[in-house]
Design an enzyme around this catalytic site. Structure first.
Site, mmCIF file in Angstrom:
data_model
loop_
_atom_site.group_PDB
_atom_site.id
_atom_site.type_symbol
_atom_site.label_atom_id
_atom_site.label_comp_id
_atom_site.label_asym_id
_atom_site.label_seq_id
_atom_site.Cartn_x
_atom_site.Cartn_y
_atom_site.Cartn_z
ATOM 1 N N LYS A 54 4.875 -10.018 -34.699
ATOM 2 C CA LYS A 54 3.567 -9.396 -34.973
ATOM 3 C C LYS A 54 2.463 -10.382 -34.638
ATOM 4 O O LYS A 54 2.711 -11.583 -34.464
ATOM 5 C CB LYS A 54 3.494 -8.986 -36.445
ATOM 6 C CG LYS A 54 3.579 -10.167 -37.406
ATOM 7 C CD LYS A 54 3.504 -9.731 -38.854
ATOM 8 C CE LYS A 54 3.607 -10.942 -39.788
ATOM 9 N NZ LYS A 54 3.391 -10.608 -41.184
ATOM 10 N N TYR A 282 -25.694 -29.365 -33.859
ATOM 11 C CA TYR A 282 -26.506 -28.590 -34.811
ATOM 12 C C TYR A 282 -26.673 -29.339 -36.132
ATOM 13 O O TYR A 282 -25.684 -29.822 -36.709
ATOM 14 C CB TYR A 282 -25.832 -27.251 -35.113
ATOM 15 C CG TYR A 282 -25.944 -26.226 -34.007
ATOM 16 C CD1 TYR A 282 -27.191 -25.834 -33.520
ATOM 17 C CD2 TYR A 282 -24.802 -25.648 -33.471
ATOM 18 C CE1 TYR A 282 -27.285 -24.876 -32.511
ATOM 19 C CE2 TYR A 282 -24.900 -24.685 -32.462
ATOM 20 C CZ TYR A 282 -26.147 -24.312 -31.991
ATOM 21 O OH TYR A 282 -26.231 -23.371 -31.003
#
Ligand SMILES: Cc1ncc(COP(=O)(O)O)c(C=O)c1O
Length: 391
Positions: A54, A282
């Protein structure tokens, strides 16, 4: 002589790398490691093996991993959704596939057309599957899920008898066939047997009562990776392994010699020399204490590098670890390499093998306070996969 001293260059010099097109970041999936992990898991018991593929095989590529697992002897594949199962069938994979996230509104006709096995945990879903099978003119292959103490998915013990009774009726009318009964363990990661005793007994009770009213399942299964490795008595007819196939160690305090099968690589895309005190990225969350060289990596949190690693995790360039510094951006990370001799284009290992001193998903997970599973399944769509040592 610089161009400002000489004026503009008449001719741009040839780039030494102009022909070498490579993705900015790629994950290298080593199928030989997948096969070795699978062999390691199989060696603990004589049961059948369901490879859980999965979520894109935990970021390793669902179709490629499924092919390798089946080639290495996995009898079953396990996925969460019908769409995942249909993708495997579309790729030509014919092995039995169990799908465990089913409700009455799923694309049941597509699942039946793809001949995949549907897990049912309540009467609403079981009757929807039976009706869809009747409409499609096929017999739906079904496995019933019992909750044995996780309180997540699965039928409660209280409702189990009613679910089994509906299944018996569905078999009698030719709409369904119950090929298996299964459950999932909440705490198999704890090596002490007390973590699985209660669930195992509850499952045995559930299997016995289902048989008593006439169901004849071929498969009874509840072991995940940790149970397969730490609690072999839970193997029953089949084990379902995901994490361990991908090299994730799941038993508390134990190492079972599993190998990471995925390397995450990028390269130095820019570099700059900066003076001490330069604010980086940043918020200027980092400023070096000395003159240093900063390199830019062209990956970020949109690619699955958790933002919480900023200032805390390391990468490997030329066999040496260097820190990620400043805030991790959506697509870019800065690394402080000090005075090292690093060049544009140098390979950077983001995730590798701890046996070689490289960070792995477990190291990132510890820093980001999560699981290796979340790191690997979180790798973004921009990361290109390259499969090596394919069978
Ligand atoms: C229902 C089910 N079975 C088996 C597994 C495999 O568990 P693990 O990854 O711990 O092996 C998972 C999850 O990965 C699951 O959701």
């Amino acid at each position: 002589m610089t161009s400002s001293e000489s004026g503009p260059l008449a001719v741009i010099p040839d780039s030494p790398v102009s022909e070498a097109i490579r993705p900015l970041a790629e994950s290298i999936i080593d199928h030989a490691a997948l096969v070795r992990n699978l062999g390691r898991l199989r060696s603990t018991n004589g049961a059948k093996f369901m490879a859980v593929v999965k979520a894109g095989a935990f970021g390793h590529g669902a179709v490629e991993t499924a092919r390798t697992a089946v080639g290495a002897g996995a009898e079953w594949l396990g996925v969460a959704t019908i769409e995942e199962a249909v993708e495997l069938r579309a790729a030509g994979i014919t092995a039995p596939i169990l799908v465990w996230l089913i409700d009455p509104w799923c694309d049941l006709p597509a699942a039946l057309a793809a001949r995949v096995t549907l897990s049912c945990a309540n009467v609403e879903t079981l009757t929807a599957v039976a009706s869809a099978a009747a409409r499609s003119g096929v017999i739906a292959d079904v496995q019933l899920e019992l909750d044995t103490g996780m309180a997540r998915a699965g039928s409660t013990e209280e409702l189990w008898g009613g679910l089994c009774a509906v299944a018996v009726a569905g078999e009698a009318s030719g709409q369904i066939r119950v090929s298996g009964l299964w459950s999932h363990l909440a705490m198999a990661n704890i090596p002490d047997a007390s973590s699985i005793d209660g669930p195992l007994k509850a499952f045995e009770r559930g299997v016995a009562s289902a048989r008593a009213i006439g169901l004849t399942p071929d498969e009874v299964h509840l072991a995940n990776s940790a149970a397969t490795l730490a609690h072999p008595e839970t193997a029953l007819t089949m084990v379902r392994c995901g994490a361990s196939l991908y090299g994730i160690e799941t038993v508390d305090g134990e190492s079972h010699g599993l190998e990471p099968a995925l390397r995450l690589l990028t390269r130095v895309t820019q570099l700059r020399r900066v003076p001490a005190g330069t604010g980086v990225g940043y918020g200027h969350r980092y400023s070096p204490a000395r003159d240093t060289t900063l390199v830019l990596l062209p990956v970020g949190y949109a690619d699955g590098v958790p933002r919480s690693l900023g200032g805390l995790a390391e990468v490997v360039i030329g066999g040496i670890r260097y820190p990620m510094v400043g805030a991790i951006s959506m697509d870019q990370i800065m690394v402080d390499v000090g005075d090292a001799d690093v060049a544009i284009g140098d390979e950077v290992v983001l995730l590798g093998n701890p046996a070689d001193g490289e960070p792995d998903a477990a190291e990132w997970a510890r820093i980001a306070n999560t699981l290796s599973h979340e790191i690997l399944t979180g790798l973004g769509a921009r990361i290109k996969q390259r499969h090596i040592n394919v069978l």
